[in-house]
Design a protein around this motif. Sequence first.
Motif: not given
Length: 260
Positions: A131, A134-135, A138-139, A246-247, A250, A253
């Motif tokens: 997690l 991935v975060q 994404q960020n 990524k999904a 997230s 989810n």
Amino acid sequence: DRVSHRLRADRSKLYMADLESALHYSLRVEAARASSLSGAQLGALRCYVGTLVKYFPGRPFVQTYLQTLDAWLRNWTEPELPRAVLKEAMKNNIDASPPSVLPANMTWVGCQGSERHFRGYPCGLWTIFHLLTVQAAQNGPDKELPLEVLSTMRCYVRHFFGCQECAEHFEAMAAKSMDSVASREEAVLWLWSHHNEVNARLAGGDTEDPKFPKLQWPPPDLCPQCHKEEQGVHAWQEPAVVTFLKAHFSPANIYMDYAE
Ligand code: FAD
């Protein structure tokens, strides 16, 4: 009770109860095991909490808890941090405004094993770090600090993870290839592919929960488009894997079932 969790857990979802249970165990049990923390070990704790503050998509009172702990650790200027002092700083503060709380119970949902000694915490810790990678992808800026989360995990595992043999295996994988990771997206794939390497090594062994056989993940029923065949040999469709990760990892989810 355990049976009902197992029946309700959906393999395509993440559960906040697993994430918070693993946070509680990692911070209040594993990181607070030594009679005092200093040097690289204290650095590893600061680094872990700092990364959680940046990227863990927690409930507001958990984010406040992590921010409070992070600020407290950064304020601690003495070289030695005694366990009793750390434990005190890690307590919940319901009366603070806003409240600062990390639930202290452990409830495994997606990570519930068929027996008490299977799954649970190690499953939750993997989930947290997937997690976080991935975060961070994404960020955060892709080319900056590609190893931010992976090196936090490497330090955490080296200094705190209770399974010594696991820590040695993980360090060997990290030493081999982690430094060649050049972007945050590659960091996501590095953790995914090395977790699969661990799954392959452990498949059929005695730490495998027979109800949750180790497989190359995500299996075709979770992500059909992640798989392809090249000249009759299985291969991963990496762009589809990235999209899937990524999904899957997230905030949208993460389900609240059984979260206290
Ligand atoms: P886990 O492997 O814990 O996975 C948790 C969840 O993550 C799965 O349910 C699935 O939803 C998802 N997942 C599975 N594979 C992937 C993937 N490739 N990418 C993204 N998500 C995935 N145990 C040992 O016996 N020996 C070891 O050497 C060892 N080393 C470890 C090293 C580390 C750093 C960690 C965190 C754990 C290690 N373990 C080791 C424990 C082991 O990997 C499992 O965590 C444990 O056996 C529980 O397995 P599980 O079925 O719950 O799934």
